[in-house]
Design a protein around this motif. Sequence first.
Motif, PDB file in Angstrom:
ATOM      1  N   ASN A 114       0.799  -1.227   0.000  1.00  0.00           N
ATOM      2  CA  ASN A 114       0.000   0.000   0.000  1.00  0.00           C
ATOM      3  C   ASN A 114       0.830   1.275   0.000  1.00  0.00           C
ATOM      4  OD1 ASN A 114      -2.135  -1.748   0.105  1.00  0.00           O
ATOM      5  ND2 ASN A 114      -2.757  -1.230   2.180  1.00  0.00           N
ATOM      6  N   PHE A 115       1.976   1.245   0.678  1.00  0.00           N
ATOM      7  CA  PHE A 115       2.806   2.450   0.724  1.00  0.00           C
ATOM      8  C   PHE A 115       3.969   2.397  -0.260  1.00  0.00           C
ATOM      9  CE2 PHE A 115       6.560   4.606   2.682  1.00  0.00           C
ATOM     10  CZ  PHE A 115       6.211   5.884   2.259  1.00  0.00           C
ATOM     11  N   LEU A 116       4.847   1.402  -0.119  1.00  0.00           N
ATOM     12  CA  LEU A 116       6.017   1.358  -0.988  1.00  0.00           C
ATOM     13  C   LEU A 116       5.638   1.164  -2.456  1.00  0.00           C
ATOM     14  CD1 LEU A 116       8.498  -0.726   1.199  1.00  0.00           C
ATOM     15  CD2 LEU A 116       8.371   1.758   0.930  1.00  0.00           C
ATOM     16  N   GLY A 117       4.629   0.335  -2.711  1.00  0.00           N
ATOM     17  CA  GLY A 117       4.169   0.134  -4.082  1.00  0.00           C
ATOM     18  C   GLY A 117       3.619   1.409  -4.683  1.00  0.00           C
ATOM     19  N   THR A 118       2.775   2.105  -3.933  1.00  0.00           N
ATOM     20  CA  THR A 118       2.205   3.364  -4.420  1.00  0.00           C
ATOM     21  C   THR A 118       3.284   4.412  -4.611  1.00  0.00           C
ATOM     22  OG1 THR A 118       0.086   2.891  -3.355  1.00  0.00           O
ATOM     23  CG2 THR A 118       0.545   5.191  -3.893  1.00  0.00           C
ATOM     24  N   HIS A 119       4.222   4.479  -3.669  1.00  0.00           N
ATOM     25  CA  HIS A 119       5.347   5.406  -3.791  1.00  0.00           C
ATOM     26  C   HIS A 119       6.138   5.123  -5.066  1.00  0.00           C
ATOM     27  CE1 HIS A 119       9.638   6.484  -3.068  1.00  0.00           C
ATOM     28  NE2 HIS A 119       9.108   7.586  -2.563  1.00  0.00           N
ATOM     29  N   ALA A 120       6.367   3.850  -5.365  1.00  0.00           N
ATOM     30  CA  ALA A 120       7.120   3.482  -6.563  1.00  0.00           C
ATOM     31  C   ALA A 120       6.384   3.872  -7.838  1.00  0.00           C
ATOM     32  CB  ALA A 120       7.405   1.979  -6.561  1.00  0.00           C
ATOM     33  N   VAL A 121       5.065   3.715  -7.843  1.00  0.00           N
ATOM     34  CA  VAL A 121       4.268   4.128  -9.012  1.00  0.00           C
ATOM     35  C   VAL A 121       4.497   5.610  -9.299  1.00  0.00           C
ATOM     36  CG1 VAL A 121       1.929   4.532  -9.878  1.00  0.00           C
ATOM     37  CG2 VAL A 121       2.495   2.351  -8.791  1.00  0.00           C
ATOM     38  N   ILE A 122       4.365   6.430  -8.275  1.00  0.00           N
ATOM     39  CA  ILE A 122       4.529   7.873  -8.462  1.00  0.00           C
ATOM     40  C   ILE A 122       5.949   8.210  -8.912  1.00  0.00           C
ATOM     41  CG2 ILE A 122       4.461  10.133  -7.317  1.00  0.00           C
ATOM     42  CD1 ILE A 122       2.322   8.950  -5.431  1.00  0.00           C
ATOM     43  N   LYS A 123       6.946   7.593  -8.264  1.00  0.00           N
ATOM     44  CA  LYS A 123       8.331   7.890  -8.597  1.00  0.00           C
ATOM     45  C   LYS A 123       8.670   7.509 -10.040  1.00  0.00           C
ATOM     46  CE  LYS A 123      11.606   8.641  -6.289  1.00  0.00           C
ATOM     47  NZ  LYS A 123      12.459   9.866  -6.220  1.00  0.00           N
ATOM     48  N   GLU A 124       8.111   6.403 -10.513  1.00  0.00           N
ATOM     49  CA  GLU A 124       8.383   5.991 -11.892  1.00  0.00           C
ATOM     50  C   GLU A 124       7.753   6.949 -12.899  1.00  0.00           C
ATOM     51  OE1 GLU A 124      10.412   3.776 -13.025  1.00  0.00           O
ATOM     52  OE2 GLU A 124      10.936   2.975 -11.056  1.00  0.00           O
ATOM     53  N   LEU A 125       6.616   7.524 -12.550  1.00  0.00           N
ATOM     54  CA  LEU A 125       5.896   8.377 -13.488  1.00  0.00           C
ATOM     55  C   LEU A 125       6.352   9.834 -13.452  1.00  0.00           C
ATOM     56  CD1 LEU A 125       2.273   6.999 -12.938  1.00  0.00           C
ATOM     57  CD2 LEU A 125       3.773   6.545 -14.888  1.00  0.00           C
ATOM     58  N   LEU A 126       6.894  10.269 -12.334  1.00  0.00           N
ATOM     59  CA  LEU A 126       7.215  11.688 -12.158  1.00  0.00           C
ATOM     60  C   LEU A 126       8.144  12.278 -13.226  1.00  0.00           C
ATOM     61  CD1 LEU A 126       7.631  12.442  -8.337  1.00  0.00           C
ATOM     62  CD2 LEU A 126       6.160  13.631  -9.967  1.00  0.00           C
ATOM     63  N   PRO A 127       9.234  11.614 -13.580  1.00  0.00           N
ATOM     64  CA  PRO A 127      10.198  12.295 -14.465  1.00  0.00           C
ATOM     65  C   PRO A 127       9.664  12.675 -15.845  1.00  0.00           C
ATOM     66  CG  PRO A 127      11.222  10.434 -13.358  1.00  0.00           C
ATOM     67  CD  PRO A 127       9.745  10.313 -13.112  1.00  0.00           C
ATOM     68  N   HIS A 128       8.952  11.759 -16.510  1.00  0.00           N
ATOM     69  CA  HIS A 128       8.615  11.991 -17.921  1.00  0.00           C
ATOM     70  C   HIS A 128       7.178  11.632 -18.307  1.00  0.00           C
ATOM     71  CE1 HIS A 128      12.907  12.539 -18.394  1.00  0.00           C
ATOM     72  NE2 HIS A 128      13.130  11.317 -17.949  1.00  0.00           N
ATOM     73  N   SER A 129       6.410  11.032 -17.407  1.00  0.00           N
ATOM     74  CA  SER A 129       5.114  10.475 -17.804  1.00  0.00           C
ATOM     75  C   SER A 129       3.925  11.380 -17.495  1.00  0.00           C
ATOM     76  CB  SER A 129       4.895   9.119 -17.112  1.00  0.00           C
ATOM     77  OG  SER A 129       5.920   8.213 -17.458  1.00  0.00           O
ATOM     78  N   LEU A 130       4.119  12.362 -16.643  1.00  0.00           N
ATOM     79  CA  LEU A 130       3.023  13.211 -16.207  1.00  0.00           C
ATOM     80  C   LEU A 130       3.046  14.557 -16.921  1.00  0.00           C
ATOM     81  CD1 LEU A 130       3.250  12.581 -12.347  1.00  0.00           C
ATOM     82  CD2 LEU A 130       1.998  11.264 -14.069  1.00  0.00           C
ATOM     83  N   THR A 131       1.871  15.110 -17.174  1.00  0.00           N
ATOM     84  CA  THR A 131       1.807  16.425 -17.796  1.00  0.00           C
ATOM     85  C   THR A 131       2.106  17.503 -16.757  1.00  0.00           C
ATOM     86  OG1 THR A 131      -0.573  16.645 -17.356  1.00  0.00           O
ATOM     87  CG2 THR A 131       0.075  15.610 -19.443  1.00  0.00           C
ATOM     88  N   GLU A 132       2.267  18.712 -17.219  1.00  0.00           N
ATOM     89  CA  GLU A 132       2.649  19.819 -16.339  1.00  0.00           C
ATOM     90  C   GLU A 132       1.631  20.063 -15.228  1.00  0.00           C
ATOM     91  OE1 GLU A 132       3.993  24.540 -16.729  1.00  0.00           O
ATOM     92  OE2 GLU A 132       2.931  23.543 -18.370  1.00  0.00           O
ATOM     93  N   ASN A 133       0.358  19.809 -15.534  1.00  0.00           N
ATOM     94  CA  ASN A 133      -0.714  20.094 -14.577  1.00  0.00           C
ATOM     95  C   ASN A 133      -1.343  18.834 -13.976  1.00  0.00           C
ATOM     96  OD1 ASN A 133      -0.903  23.093 -14.910  1.00  0.00           O
ATOM     97  ND2 ASN A 133      -1.343  22.497 -17.022  1.00  0.00           N
ATOM     98  N   THR A 134      -0.607  17.742 -13.990  1.00  0.00           N
ATOM     99  CA  THR A 134      -1.138  16.474 -13.488  1.00  0.00           C
ATOM    100  C   THR A 134      -1.635  16.586 -12.055  1.00  0.00           C
ATOM    101  OG1 THR A 134       0.239  15.093 -14.914  1.00  0.00           O
ATOM    102  CG2 THR A 134      -0.546  14.095 -12.880  1.00  0.00           C
ATOM    103  N   LYS A 135      -2.758  15.945 -11.797  1.00  0.00           N
ATOM    104  CA  LYS A 135      -3.247  15.772 -10.435  1.00  0.00           C
ATOM    105  C   LYS A 135      -3.020  14.315 -10.029  1.00  0.00           C
ATOM    106  CE  LYS A 135      -6.726  19.429 -10.372  1.00  0.00           C
ATOM    107  NZ  LYS A 135      -6.212  20.083 -11.582  1.00  0.00           N
ATOM    108  N   ILE A 136      -2.456  14.128  -8.848  1.00  0.00           N
ATOM    109  CA  ILE A 136      -2.232  12.800  -8.291  1.00  0.00           C
ATOM    110  C   ILE A 136      -3.172  12.636  -7.106  1.00  0.00           C
ATOM    111  CG2 ILE A 136      -0.575  11.223  -7.239  1.00  0.00           C
ATOM    112  CD1 ILE A 136       1.648  12.919  -8.566  1.00  0.00           C
ATOM    113  N   ILE A 137      -4.038  11.643  -7.178  1.00  0.00           N
ATOM    114  CA  ILE A 137      -5.010  11.403  -6.105  1.00  0.00           C
ATOM    115  C   ILE A 137      -4.742  10.039  -5.489  1.00  0.00           C
ATOM    116  CG2 ILE A 137      -7.453  11.131  -5.537  1.00  0.00           C
ATOM    117  CD1 ILE A 137      -8.107  13.009  -7.853  1.00  0.00           C
TER     118      ILE A 137
END
Length: 199
Positions: A114-137
């Motif tokens: 629940n924590f480390l897995g979710t943290h890894a998802v965000i970390k993998e997407l942050l550099p290049h996968s998200l748009t400038e105005n992305t909302k993370i919920i």
Amino acid sequence: MKTLITGANKGIGFALAQNLGHRGYEVLVGARNETRGQEAVEKLKAEGITAEFVKVDLDDLNQLTSLSALTDIDLLINNAGISGNIHSDKGHLDMEKSAFDYSTTDLEETIKTNFLGTHAVIKELLPHSLTENTKIINITVPVSQEYWMPLAYVTSKAAQNAMTFAFGHQFKKDKSKKTNLCCYAWCSCNRFERCKSWG
């Protein structure tokens, strides 16, 4: 617009996929099990929604590195998770299990997913996968209430809540237009029908 929803093959995640799909979002159905994920995609397509399966296994940090290949995500909803071990001598699904009956292994397994897995998802997407105005919920629960307290689950969500606020603070400090939000979800779903009910 494009959204990635983890644990989107059923329950809260699938309902979010339907709602956002009908609002015009392209939906990436994140799920651990490809068969169930593809079944959800076909159901969404039958409703006229543009949808695609994306493998997301929160227990496999190596697998999550593949998410960095995704692009142009406007909305990331971290919904996938597990209940933790709520088995007791009273039954398989003891919602009143004593906090003293959780083992260290119970805590480790639930926090990893629940924590480390979710943290890894965000970390993998942050550099290049998200748009400038992305909302993370992050779909989570408040941990200050007293009427429902499965220790492993709420401990993992407390960590997730802390991460949400820390990331939000960092986005603000960096003057980023991205936002990171908690959504406290109290509703009936099948997450607690099995110890591992996501994806």
